[in-house]
Enzyme design. Structure first.
Site, short mmCIF file in Angstrom:
data_model
loop_
_atom_site.label_atom_id
_atom_site.label_comp_id
_atom_site.label_asym_id
_atom_site.label_seq_id
_atom_site.Cartn_x
_atom_site.Cartn_y
_atom_site.Cartn_z
N CYS A 2 49.34 32.13 -16.74
CA CYS A 2 49.08 33.77 -17.56
C CYS A 2 50.13 34.47 -17.56
O CYS A 2 51.40 34.44 -16.66
CB CYS A 2 48.24 34.37 -16.55
SG CYS A 2 46.93 32.70 -16.59
N ARG A 27 55.72 31.84 -21.76
CA ARG A 27 54.82 31.28 -20.86
C ARG A 27 53.91 30.50 -21.08
O ARG A 27 53.42 29.73 -20.06
CB ARG A 27 54.59 32.75 -20.05
CG ARG A 27 55.78 33.86 -19.81
CD ARG A 27 54.81 35.15 -18.56
NE ARG A 27 54.34 34.74 -17.77
CZ ARG A 27 54.17 35.23 -16.19
NH1 ARG A 27 55.83 35.19 -16.05
NH2 ARG A 27 53.83 34.22 -15.39
N TRP A 74 46.11 30.88 -19.60
CA TRP A 74 46.41 30.08 -19.52
C TRP A 74 44.79 29.60 -18.88
O TRP A 74 45.22 29.74 -17.57
CB TRP A 74 47.64 30.05 -19.36
CG TRP A 74 48.11 27.78 -19.04
CD1 TRP A 74 48.49 27.51 -19.72
CD2 TRP A 74 48.22 26.54 -18.18
NE1 TRP A 74 49.25 26.05 -20.33
CE2 TRP A 74 48.70 25.88 -18.89
CE3 TRP A 74 47.38 26.78 -16.95
CZ2 TRP A 74 48.05 24.81 -18.47
CZ3 TRP A 74 46.93 25.66 -15.89
CH2 TRP A 74 47.97 24.98 -16.85
N ASN A 100 46.21 37.25 -12.62
CA ASN A 100 47.25 35.58 -12.30
C ASN A 100 46.98 35.20 -11.35
O ASN A 100 47.18 35.75 -10.72
CB ASN A 100 48.82 36.22 -13.03
CG ASN A 100 48.91 36.41 -14.21
OD1 ASN A 100 48.16 36.34 -15.49
ND2 ASN A 100 50.41 36.56 -14.65
N GLY A 101 47.06 33.85 -11.34
CA GLY A 101 46.95 32.73 -9.82
C GLY A 101 45.43 32.57 -10.27
O GLY A 101 44.66 32.15 -11.22
N GLU A 486 65.17 12.85 -18.40
CA GLU A 486 64.83 13.90 -19.61
C GLU A 486 64.98 13.39 -20.98
O GLU A 486 64.01 14.96 -21.07
CB GLU A 486 65.89 15.07 -18.89
CG GLU A 486 66.31 16.00 -19.27
CD GLU A 486 64.95 17.11 -18.79
OE1 GLU A 486 64.30 16.75 -18.39
OE2 GLU A 486 65.30 18.42 -20.05
N LYS A 490 61.07 15.61 -22.81
CA LYS A 490 61.73 16.62 -24.74
C LYS A 490 60.49 16.19 -25.47
O LYS A 490 60.57 17.27 -26.28
CB LYS A 490 63.36 16.48 -24.69
CG LYS A 490 64.14 17.60 -23.45
CD LYS A 490 63.96 19.02 -23.31
CE LYS A 490 62.91 19.44 -22.87
NZ LYS A 490 63.19 19.64 -20.71
N GLU A 493 56.76 16.30 -24.61
CA GLU A 493 56.37 17.93 -24.71
C GLU A 493 56.64 18.57 -25.49
O GLU A 493 55.45 19.51 -25.82
CB GLU A 493 57.09 18.68 -23.30
CG GLU A 493 58.23 18.90 -23.35
CD GLU A 493 58.93 19.59 -21.60
OE1 GLU A 493 57.80 19.59 -21.60
OE2 GLU A 493 59.79 19.14 -21.98
N HIS A 509 61.25 -6.38 -16.42
CA HIS A 509 59.85 -6.07 -15.63
C HIS A 509 58.46 -5.29 -16.12
O HIS A 509 57.88 -5.29 -14.93
CB HIS A 509 60.56 -5.73 -14.14
CG HIS A 509 61.85 -6.48 -13.63
ND1 HIS A 509 61.76 -7.19 -12.91
CD2 HIS A 509 63.16 -5.56 -13.24
CE1 HIS A 509 62.73 -6.60 -12.81
NE2 HIS A 509 63.56 -6.86 -12.86
N LYS A 608 55.26 27.95 -19.49
CA LYS A 608 57.15 28.30 -18.88
C LYS A 608 56.78 27.93 -17.46
O LYS A 608 57.88 26.98 -16.55
CB LYS A 608 57.22 29.01 -19.44
CG LYS A 608 58.90 29.42 -19.54
CD LYS A 608 59.47 28.21 -19.46
CE LYS A 608 61.54 27.91 -19.62
NZ LYS A 608 62.10 26.41 -19.74
O1 M6R Z 1 60.50 26.35 -13.14
P1 M6R Z 1 60.68 24.78 -12.42
O2 M6R Z 1 62.23 24.55 -13.55
O3 M6R Z 1 60.01 25.15 -11.46
O4 M6R Z 1 59.78 23.86 -13.16
C1 M6R Z 1 59.49 23.10 -13.73
C2 M6R Z 1 58.50 21.86 -14.62
O5 M6R Z 1 57.40 22.79 -14.90
C3 M6R Z 1 59.70 22.36 -15.53
O6 M6R Z 1 60.87 21.94 -15.79
C4 M6R Z 1 59.39 21.70 -16.67
O7 M6R Z 1 58.91 20.19 -17.04
C5 M6R Z 1 59.44 21.73 -18.06
N1 M6R Z 1 58.50 22.18 -19.49
C6 M6R Z 1 60.81 20.63 -18.81
O8 M6R Z 1 61.07 21.00 -20.24
#
Ligand code: M6R
Length: 613
Positions: A2, A27, A74, A100-101, A486, A490, A493, A509, A608
């Site tokens: 949010c 965000r 959000w 927010n929260g 990673e 990418k 997501e 395995h 974000k």
């Molecule tokens: O802000 P942070 O690095 O703590 O965030 C951690 C994850 O939420 C963040 O890396 C998330 O997995 C990204 N969307 C990856 O691209």
């Protein structure tokens, strides 16, 4: 997650609010709303969907007002729809709240309020809060600020909030606990933002609210801050460390692409001032005070989430190899709930781009309670994690707006490498020649990434092959196994293709059962100790007619000849190879997502900064 913006002053509030909401879009959100206060009346507009939908919805309305609050939501409690969007009004319509929260005890509070006859229009925890404030105000006969303080004293959970009241013209009440909120100071005007992005265009003078602080903003008065126990607090005015151009696309089609291309600079900035000119000393100013704790640590625990967790896995290889001290890498969300064994001679390293990830913050608090030293590696200056750790090093990658983390990852790995080099040198666990090899190797990384970025068009062509795929497997070994994880993250997501990362040897395995002619296998096969074994892993995939997309070191004809597609990248020291090998995978995911028509910078359901559990 949010986003909050608010304004009170002599200018029109709506243009700032709508522009601010656009700046916060990165965000992640699913509805947006705005409340305007003028002539002791609150007007409310909210809409499911994008800020542009809200803007269209308001287009024919009278939007004149000098005071207002606005929000991107959000969804946590209640689905994304118009009713659940913020702001929420009190029953008599005299108060409007954005939040927010999470109010964790919202159910018990709601049941109490229902018994007292309150009617709820939404399924949110936020609406509970506004009715609670109104109820306290009525029953306790206190003024609004006191009612807010009292309500927040019974709230369990986190909040950053802003409130308008039709009784108090031009006034905004803002408060915060566990979710960031900053106040921008102008001339007879105040700006509020859940981060600096909406504010930076207007002022660089800001006050970061501390937990449990309540601020009263009125353009004709000084900023007043108390805590929820009504004790006066002194505002500390700081300079907002953000530049407007950093949060704009600068000619790129997407923030993600801009941020991928910014990596050479981000790495240079992360190294700046940390290696002396003779290259014989690596030193990170932010951790000097705690260096002895780090040198004497019996164990390092790295806690993080998502991409930052992957950087932590790379860090594990680098630390163990250079410092010879055991490292455990933990998902912060699991670590916090499993009563982990933490000793006073442990050092916990929390890694986070945003510095606001709720689970990572909770892991930090747990480690601190148990007496461990906590070091942060954060990108956002002044963020909650940066402030809650004993010491730390910023990554200096600059603001990362694209939801998919890219430059933050390579900057985190850079800082972890610098930390390990500095400690290894002091502990005497690294030979001088290997130390210089790594320091020089690190210095050459930005140039090597530049060379990979020149292959953008080549990678775009390879991306075509992935457009109609349902699944992709990513394989890597050793320090490049986290890079496989990673790369898969990418892709999934932002393109919504199912992708899994595996250590290449684990394939037999289980996952090998998935290999057939429809299964693309992206394999990291750069020069490394286990290179020959990776070649065997490739043979295993090929024998089952899987398609090989390989990342190889320049000049490698062996794997190239075995591959359906091959991306050559510059050679580097094995320990540093994640810094280069991750880049083609970022570009690949970007182009696949683009070709599939996905919203690259704002993928569905994602936020974000994940500031709730
Ligand atoms: O802000 P942070 O690095 O703590 O965030 C951690 C994850 O939420 C963040 O890396 C998330 O997995 C990204 N969307 C990856 O691209």
């Amino acid at each position: 997650m949010c986003g909050i913006v608010a304004y009170t002053g002599n200018k029109q509030a709506y243009p700032f609010l709508i522009n601010g909401l656009k700046r916060l879009e990165y965000r992640g959100y699913d509805s947006a709303g705005v409340a305007l206060l003028s002539e002791n009346q609150i007007r409310l507009y909210k809409k499911q969907g994008k800020v542009a939908d809200l803007e269209r919805f308001c287009a024919t309305e009278d939007l004149s007002a000098h005071t207002g609050i606005a929000h991107t939501r959000w969804a946590t409690h209640g689905e994304p729809n118009d009713e659940n969007a913020h702001p929420h009004l009190s029953e008599d319509g005299s108060l409007a709240l954005i939040h927010n929260g999470i109010v964790e005890n919202y159910l018990s509070l709601k049941n109490e309020l229902l018994k007292r006859g309150y009617v709820f229009k939404s399924h949110t925890d936020t609406e509970v809060l506004i009715h609670l404030i109104q109820d306290i105000r009525k029953t306790e006969q206190v003024d609004l600020v006191e009612a807010v303080q009292m309500a927040l004293s019974v709230v369990v959970g986190t909040y950053a909030l802003a409130i308008l009241s039709s009784e108090y013209s031009k006034q905004i009440i803002a408060a915060k606990k566990g979710s960031p909120l900053l106040i921008g100071l102008g001339k007879n005007e105040f700006f509020v933002g859940s981060d600096g992005a909406p504010i930076v265009e207007y002022t660089q003078k800001v006050v970061y609210l501390n937990d449990e602080e309540v601020a009263v903003l009125h353009p004709d008065k000084e900023l007043q801050i108390t805590n929820i126990r009504n004790e006066k607090q002194r505002p500390s005015i700081q300079k907002l460390e953000l530049k407007l151009e950093q949060i704009e696309k600068g000619g790129f089609e997407h923030f993600m692409l801009k941020e991928i291309f910014e990596q050479p600079k981000a790495i240079v900035d992360s190294m700046r001032g940390r290696i002396n000119t003779q290259k014989d000393v690596v030193s990170l100013g932010g951790i000097i005070e705690y260096e002895n704790k780090m040198l004497n640590a019996k164990r390092f625990i790295i806690a993080a989430c998502g991409t930052s967790w992957h950087a932590g896995l790379v860090g594990e290889h680098i630390f163990e190899s250079l410092i010879r001290v055991p490292v455990e890498v933990e998902y912060a969300s699991e670590f916090r709930y499993r009563n982990p064994i933490i000793n006073e001679d442990d050092v916990l390293i929390a890694i986070s781009q945003s510095g606001e990830t709720a689970d990572t913050l909770a892991a930090i608090e747990l480690a601190k309670r148990k007496g461990a030293t906590v070091i942060g590696i954060c990108n956002v200056v002044g963020s909650s994690i940066a402030r809650s750790t004993h010491a730390g090093s910023y990554t200096h990658a600059g603001p990362e707006i694209g939801v998919a983390s890219t430059k933050a990852f390579t900057a985190q790995v850079t800082v972890l490498t610098l930390m390990a080099l500095s400690l290894a040198r002091k502990k005497g666990t690294i030979s001088l020649s290997y130390y210089y090899q790594l320091v020089n190797g690190l210095g050459a990384i930005p140039e090597k990434i530049e060379a990979i970025l020149k292959k953008n068009d080549e990678i775009k062509e390879i991306a075509r092959y992935f457009v109609d795929k349902q699944n992709v497997i990513y394989l890597g070994r050793g320090v490049n196994f986290p890079v496989a994880l990673e790369g898969a993250l990418k892709l999934k997501e932002i393109s919504y293709i199912h992708a899994e990362g595996y250590p290449a040897a684990e394939m037999k395995h289980g996952p090998i059962a998935l290999i057939d002619e429809a299964m693309p296998v992206v394999i990291l096969a750069t020069e490394q100790e286990t290179y020959e074994k990776i070649v065997s892993n490739i043979q295993e995939v090929k024998s089952r007619r899987g398609k090989i997309i390989s990342i190889v070191s320049e000049g490698d004809e062996t794997v190239k000849n075995m591959s359906d597609f091959c991306i050559e990248i510059p050679k580097t020291e094995e320990l540093l190879s994640p810094l280069v090998a991750s880049v083609p995978l970022q570009l690949l995911a970007y182009h696949v997502a683009l070709l599939r028509g996905c919203d690259v910078d704002k993928p569905r359901n994602l936020a974000k900064s994940v500031s709730v559990e």
